[in-house]
Design an enzyme around this catalytic site. Structure first.
Site, PDB file in Angstrom:
ATOM      1  N   ASN A  27      12.260  -0.361   4.689  1.00 17.40           N
ATOM      2  CA  ASN A  27      13.193  -1.449   4.362  1.00 17.40           C
ATOM      3  C   ASN A  27      12.568  -2.833   4.464  1.00 17.40           C
ATOM      4  OD1 ASN A  27      15.222   0.194   3.646  1.00 17.40           O
ATOM      5  ND2 ASN A  27      16.185   0.267   5.678  1.00 17.40           N
ATOM      6  N   GLY A  28      11.460  -2.945   5.191  1.00 22.45           N
ATOM      7  CA  GLY A  28      10.748  -4.223   5.233  1.00 22.45           C
ATOM      8  C   GLY A  28      10.252  -4.571   3.822  1.00 22.45           C
ATOM      9  N   HIS A  29       9.683  -3.570   3.130  1.00 31.18           N
ATOM     10  CA  HIS A  29       9.212  -3.815   1.761  1.00 31.18           C
ATOM     11  C   HIS A  29      10.396  -4.136   0.840  1.00 31.18           C
ATOM     12  CE1 HIS A  29       5.887  -1.074   3.231  1.00 31.18           C
ATOM     13  NE2 HIS A  29       5.201  -2.095   2.759  1.00 31.18           N
TER      14      HIS A  29
ATOM     15  N   ASP B  67       2.428  -9.194   9.203  1.00 31.56           N
ATOM     16  CA  ASP B  67       0.981  -9.413   9.108  1.00 31.56           C
ATOM     17  C   ASP B  67       0.739 -10.920   9.049  1.00 31.56           C
ATOM     18  OD1 ASP B  67      -0.146  -6.627   8.840  1.00 31.56           O
ATOM     19  OD2 ASP B  67       1.405  -6.612   7.311  1.00 31.56           O
TER      20      ASP B  67
ATOM     21  N   MET C  74       0.854  -1.193   0.000  1.00 36.58           N
ATOM     22  CA  MET C  74       0.000   0.000   0.000  1.00 36.58           C
ATOM     23  C   MET C  74       0.890   1.244   0.000  1.00 36.58           C
ATOM     24  SD  MET C  74      -3.442  -0.946   2.028  1.00 36.58           S
ATOM     25  CE  MET C  74      -2.822  -0.757   3.679  1.00 36.58           C
TER      26      MET C  74
HETATM   27  O1  PAF Z   1      -0.086  -5.727   3.627  1.00 35.77           O
HETATM   28  C1  PAF Z   1      -0.519  -4.816   2.905  1.00 35.77           C
HETATM   29  O2  PAF Z   1       0.153  -3.822   2.639  1.00 35.77           O
HETATM   30  C2  PAF Z   1      -1.911  -4.933   2.309  1.00 35.77           C
HETATM   31  O3  PAF Z   1      -2.779  -5.547   3.200  1.00 35.77           O
HETATM   32  C3  PAF Z   1      -1.931  -5.631   0.944  1.00 35.77           C
HETATM   33  C4  PAF Z   1      -1.500  -7.077   1.044  1.00 35.77           C
HETATM   34  C5  PAF Z   1      -1.038  -4.889  -0.040  1.00 35.77           C
HETATM   35  C6  PAF Z   1      -3.355  -5.631   0.372  1.00 35.77           C
HETATM   36  O4  PAF Z   1      -3.847  -4.331   0.224  1.00 35.77           O
END
Ligand code: PAF
Length: 281
Positions: A35-37, A152, A30
């Protein structure tokens, strides 16, 4: 790095790559990247030739309109990070592209009992919204592999259940939590923490670490009880749950012998709700 705003433009980019048997990874986000991404992108490179990252703040998974409104959207910074990380393409559709009939489009699938536990109890309908958009992203990209962060934890389980529901042949990879030096799990929401909140936020990782470190010394009930004590008397911190669960069902663990155990926590720190977890085994 190519940027696509429509499904058709993305499809046109991917078609020849798929025809030449390139492996495609999808990293759904989103935005408000950290840095996690980037660790998801790095790991994706070990599974695929082409990395597509999506940036879409999905309205249907927000249970609090204020949360949606204040969700950070630093798009230029995000694109610079993705470019530097070696991402092949970014898919950043608008709401009409993903929800042509409007964001109140009908969606309900059976995600199993775990949908209603933990986050599902505090954010009703959240995982219907998450699986709704992830299914749309999977349909748009048709990746071989998709990357999700362990932070998550419940989301990953819900997405796996959604895959099973639709029999989708996509490999889901869960990436370990990336933490700041002092232990705070990286999150797009950390930007909202005031200096005092930031200090207080450490209680999440400290309580989880305590349980992990002292797992052999106490019973499950004692561990939960001791972890919850970390939160007592911290002004501005409100614990939603601290629990040790079976990692496959998310039901409260009954015995230390269960084959997968995870400690999960959610707490409001100031005005920001944070989640974190540690896999015990
Ligand atoms: O983890 C997230 O950033 C969101 O829940 C996702 C998986 C991109 C779905 O909108």
């Amino acid at each position: 790095m190519e940027i696509f705003k429509t499904k058709s433009a993305l499809e046109a980019f991917l078609k020849p790559l798929k025809a030449s048997k390139k492996k495609i990874a999808l990293v759904p986000t989103m935005g408000a990247l950290h840095n996690g991404h980037i660790s998801l992108i790095e790991l994706a490179k070990t599974y695929a030739d082409i990395i597509v990252c999506s940036i879409f703040v999905n309205p249907t998974q927000f249970t609090d309109p204020k949360d949606l409104e204040k969700y950070p959207r630093p798009i230029e910074h995000d694109l610079a990070m993705l470019n530097e990380a070696g991402c092949s393409g970014v898919f950043m559709p608008n709401i009409a592209e993903m929800y042509p009939q409007g964001a109140d489009e009908n969606w309900h699938i059976d995600l199993g009992k775990a949908e209603f536990l933990l986050e599902g109890e505090f954010r009703k309908g959240h995982y219907q919204g998450v699986t709704q958009i992830v299914k749309k992203l999977f349909d748009a990209v048709e990746p071989d592999v998709a990357m999700f962060g362990q932070k998550d934890f419940q989301q990953v389980l819900m997405i796996k259940n959604m895959l099973a529901y639709f029999h989708l042949p996509i490999k889901i990879i869960t990436c370990p939590i990336i933490r700041e030096d002092d232990g705070l799990a990286m999150s797009s929401r950390n930007i909202h923490l005031s200096p005092v909140d930031r200090e207080n936020s450490l209680v999440l990782s400290k309580s989880l670490q305590y349980v992990t470190d002292h797992f052999n010394e106490f019973s499950l009930d004692e561990l939960e009880e001791k972890a919850k004590r970390f939160y007592q008397g911290i002004e501005g911190v409100e614990l939603d749950y601290f629990t040790i669960v079976n990692g496959d069902t998310l039901e409260k663990a009954k015995s230390k012998n269960e084959n997968s155990l995870v400690a999960l926590v959610a707490a409001k720190v100031g005005a920001t709700r944070l989640i974190d977890n540690m896999i015990i085994k």
